[in-house]
Write a protein that holds these residues in place. Structure first.
Motif, short mmCIF file in Angstrom:
data_model
loop_
_atom_site.label_atom_id
_atom_site.label_comp_id
_atom_site.label_asym_id
_atom_site.label_seq_id
_atom_site.Cartn_x
_atom_site.Cartn_y
_atom_site.Cartn_z
N HIS A 26 0.84 -1.20 0.00
CA HIS A 26 0.00 0.00 0.00
C HIS A 26 0.87 1.24 0.00
O HIS A 26 1.71 1.40 0.88
CB HIS A 26 -0.90 0.03 1.25
CG HIS A 26 -2.10 -0.82 1.13
ND1 HIS A 26 -3.35 -0.32 0.88
CD2 HIS A 26 -2.24 -2.15 1.22
CE1 HIS A 26 -4.22 -1.30 0.82
NE2 HIS A 26 -3.57 -2.43 1.03
N GLU A 27 0.66 2.11 -0.96
CA GLU A 27 1.36 3.40 -0.97
C GLU A 27 0.80 4.33 0.08
O GLU A 27 1.53 5.07 0.72
CB GLU A 27 1.27 4.05 -2.35
CG GLU A 27 2.03 3.33 -3.44
CD GLU A 27 3.53 3.39 -3.24
OE1 GLU A 27 4.04 4.35 -2.63
OE2 GLU A 27 4.22 2.46 -3.69
N ASP A 28 -0.51 4.32 0.27
CA ASP A 28 -1.18 5.21 1.21
C ASP A 28 -1.27 4.52 2.57
O ASP A 28 -2.21 3.78 2.84
CB ASP A 28 -2.58 5.57 0.69
CG ASP A 28 -3.31 6.57 1.56
OD1 ASP A 28 -2.92 6.75 2.74
OD2 ASP A 28 -4.29 7.15 1.07
N GLN A 29 -0.30 4.78 3.43
CA GLN A 29 -0.24 4.10 4.72
C GLN A 29 -1.38 4.52 5.65
O GLN A 29 -1.82 3.73 6.48
CB GLN A 29 1.11 4.34 5.39
CG GLN A 29 2.24 3.56 4.73
CD GLN A 29 2.08 2.05 4.88
OE1 GLN A 29 1.77 1.55 5.95
NE2 GLN A 29 2.28 1.33 3.80
N GLY A 30 -1.87 5.76 5.53
CA GLY A 30 -3.02 6.18 6.33
C GLY A 30 -4.24 5.34 6.02
O GLY A 30 -4.93 4.85 6.93
N PHE A 31 -4.51 5.16 4.74
CA PHE A 31 -5.64 4.32 4.32
C PHE A 31 -5.43 2.88 4.77
O PHE A 31 -6.36 2.23 5.25
CB PHE A 31 -5.80 4.38 2.80
CG PHE A 31 -6.86 3.46 2.27
CD1 PHE A 31 -8.20 3.72 2.47
CD2 PHE A 31 -6.50 2.32 1.57
CE1 PHE A 31 -9.17 2.86 1.99
CE2 PHE A 31 -7.47 1.45 1.08
CZ PHE A 31 -8.81 1.72 1.29
N PHE A 32 -4.20 2.40 4.66
CA PHE A 32 -3.92 1.03 5.07
C PHE A 32 -4.17 0.83 6.56
O PHE A 32 -4.77 -0.16 6.97
CB PHE A 32 -2.48 0.63 4.71
CG PHE A 32 -2.13 -0.75 5.17
CD1 PHE A 32 -2.70 -1.86 4.57
CD2 PHE A 32 -1.28 -0.95 6.25
CE1 PHE A 32 -2.42 -3.14 5.00
CE2 PHE A 32 -0.98 -2.22 6.69
CZ PHE A 32 -1.56 -3.32 6.06
N ARG A 33 -3.73 1.78 7.39
CA ARG A 33 -3.97 1.67 8.84
C ARG A 33 -5.47 1.64 9.14
O ARG A 33 -5.92 0.93 10.04
CB ARG A 33 -3.28 2.82 9.58
CG ARG A 33 -1.79 2.60 9.73
CD ARG A 33 -1.14 3.62 10.64
NE ARG A 33 -1.26 4.99 10.15
CZ ARG A 33 -0.43 5.57 9.29
NH1 ARG A 33 0.60 4.88 8.82
NH2 ARG A 33 -0.60 6.81 8.90
N GLU A 34 -6.25 2.40 8.38
CA GLU A 34 -7.72 2.36 8.54
C GLU A 34 -8.26 0.98 8.21
O GLU A 34 -9.15 0.47 8.90
CB GLU A 34 -8.38 3.41 7.65
CG GLU A 34 -8.12 4.84 8.08
CD GLU A 34 -8.62 5.85 7.07
OE1 GLU A 34 -9.32 5.46 6.10
OE2 GLU A 34 -8.31 7.04 7.25
N ARG A 35 -7.73 0.37 7.15
CA ARG A 35 -8.18 -0.98 6.76
C ARG A 35 -7.82 -2.00 7.84
O ARG A 35 -8.62 -2.88 8.17
CB ARG A 35 -7.56 -1.39 5.43
CG ARG A 35 -8.00 -0.55 4.24
CD ARG A 35 -9.39 -0.89 3.81
NE ARG A 35 -9.36 -2.13 3.04
CZ ARG A 35 -10.42 -2.86 2.75
NH1 ARG A 35 -11.60 -2.51 3.17
NH2 ARG A 35 -10.31 -3.97 2.07
N VAL A 36 -6.62 -1.89 8.40
CA VAL A 36 -6.20 -2.80 9.47
C VAL A 36 -7.14 -2.65 10.66
O VAL A 36 -7.61 -3.65 11.23
CB VAL A 36 -4.74 -2.56 9.89
CG1 VAL A 36 -4.39 -3.32 11.15
CG2 VAL A 36 -3.79 -2.94 8.76
#
Length: 97
Positions: A26-36
């Motif tokens: 994931h390039e967008d780590q903020g979005f990824f943290r939301e998914r986690v």
């Protein structure tokens, strides 16, 4: 069993059939943290407990971000080039954990 994917319904399949989730990098780590966080919340609500997260084809320079997000393991994409430089990067990332 790890369920791969990143689509809008992947967590339905992870929770129904898997022991964990295996998304790609994931390039967008903020979005990824939301998914986690979403997966963790849905797993807790379903009584599933900890769902392992394994990143597939992670970039070496993203290991700290994935660790901060709570990822359990990564499969690193090996770059072409000098082996010594790559191994130094792996050692540095491992020491930072």
């Amino acid at each position: 069993m790890l369920v791969g994917g990143d689509g809008p319904t992947v967590f339905d399949r992870v929770l129904a059939y898997g022991d964990g989730w295996m998304p790609g990098h994931h390039e967008d780590q903020g979005f990824f943290r939301e998914r986690v966080a979403e997966l963790r919340e849905r797993a807790a609500a379903a009584g599933r407990g900890h769902m392992e997260i394994t990143i597939f084809l992670a970039r070496l320079d993203s290991l700290d971000d994935y660790a901060a997000a709570g990822v359990d393991r990564v499969v690193v994409m090996l770059p072409t080039g000098e082996e010594r430089k790559f191994l130094k990067g792996v050692a540095k990332a491992k020491d930072s954990r």
